[in-house]
Design a protein around this motif. Sequence first.
Motif, PDB file in Angstrom:
ATOM      1  N   GLN A 173      28.143 -15.972 -33.343  1.00 27.89           N
ATOM      2  CA  GLN A 173      27.047 -15.016 -33.559  1.00 27.89           C
ATOM      3  C   GLN A 173      26.442 -15.250 -34.927  1.00 27.89           C
ATOM      4  O   GLN A 173      27.131 -15.649 -35.853  1.00 27.89           O
ATOM      5  CB  GLN A 173      27.538 -13.574 -33.428  1.00 27.89           C
ATOM      6  CG  GLN A 173      28.523 -13.146 -34.501  1.00 27.89           C
ATOM      7  CD  GLN A 173      29.048 -11.749 -34.275  1.00 27.89           C
ATOM      8  OE1 GLN A 173      29.172 -11.306 -33.151  1.00 27.89           O
ATOM      9  NE2 GLN A 173      29.348 -11.056 -35.330  1.00 27.89           N
ATOM     10  N   ARG A 174      25.182 -14.984 -35.038  1.00 30.50           N
ATOM     11  CA  ARG A 174      24.492 -15.165 -36.314  1.00 30.50           C
ATOM     12  C   ARG A 174      24.846 -13.998 -37.231  1.00 30.50           C
ATOM     13  O   ARG A 174      24.766 -12.846 -36.840  1.00 30.50           O
ATOM     14  CB  ARG A 174      22.979 -15.211 -36.070  1.00 30.50           C
ATOM     15  CG  ARG A 174      22.189 -15.450 -37.318  1.00 30.50           C
ATOM     16  CD  ARG A 174      20.822 -16.003 -36.964  1.00 30.50           C
ATOM     17  NE  ARG A 174      19.874 -15.864 -38.017  1.00 30.50           N
ATOM     18  CZ  ARG A 174      19.871 -16.608 -39.117  1.00 30.50           C
ATOM     19  NH1 ARG A 174      20.778 -17.519 -39.301  1.00 30.50           N
ATOM     20  NH2 ARG A 174      18.948 -16.441 -40.035  1.00 30.50           N
ATOM     21  N   LYS A 175      25.239 -14.317 -38.442  1.00 30.74           N
ATOM     22  CA  LYS A 175      25.621 -13.301 -39.422  1.00 30.74           C
ATOM     23  C   LYS A 175      24.383 -12.801 -40.159  1.00 30.74           C
ATOM     24  O   LYS A 175      23.497 -13.571 -40.491  1.00 30.74           O
ATOM     25  CB  LYS A 175      26.607 -13.880 -40.437  1.00 30.74           C
ATOM     26  CG  LYS A 175      27.800 -14.581 -39.830  1.00 30.74           C
ATOM     27  CD  LYS A 175      28.665 -13.658 -39.025  1.00 30.74           C
ATOM     28  CE  LYS A 175      29.909 -14.393 -38.570  1.00 30.74           C
ATOM     29  NZ  LYS A 175      30.602 -13.805 -37.485  1.00 30.74           N
ATOM     30  N   ASP A 176      24.356 -11.501 -40.423  1.00 26.54           N
ATOM     31  CA  ASP A 176      23.218 -10.934 -41.143  1.00 26.54           C
ATOM     32  C   ASP A 176      23.520 -10.840 -42.639  1.00 26.54           C
ATOM     33  O   ASP A 176      24.608 -11.172 -43.096  1.00 26.54           O
ATOM     34  CB  ASP A 176      22.828  -9.565 -40.574  1.00 26.54           C
ATOM     35  CG  ASP A 176      23.909  -8.504 -40.741  1.00 26.54           C
ATOM     36  OD1 ASP A 176      24.962  -8.785 -41.357  1.00 26.54           O
ATOM     37  OD2 ASP A 176      23.711  -7.396 -40.247  1.00 26.54           O
TER      38      ASP A 176
END
Length: 69
Positions: free
Chosen positions: A39-42
Amino acid sequence: MSDSSRSISGAVKVEQSTKEAVAFDLMDRIALYEASEAQRKDRKYWLTLYRQCHKATHGNGLDAILTES
């Protein structure tokens, strides 16, 4: 008006033994390990992880590291 130009003559050595550099390296290693989550980290993830790693390099215990303040 001041002259803000800069110049460097000779070799430049970047010191990697600072607590901040160690915290960044630790953050990078943890992020690679957690990358399996796919998942893309914010921004909040990265800043929180760096803050926790920075606390670890200053000798804080796990409870202190994981608290928000």
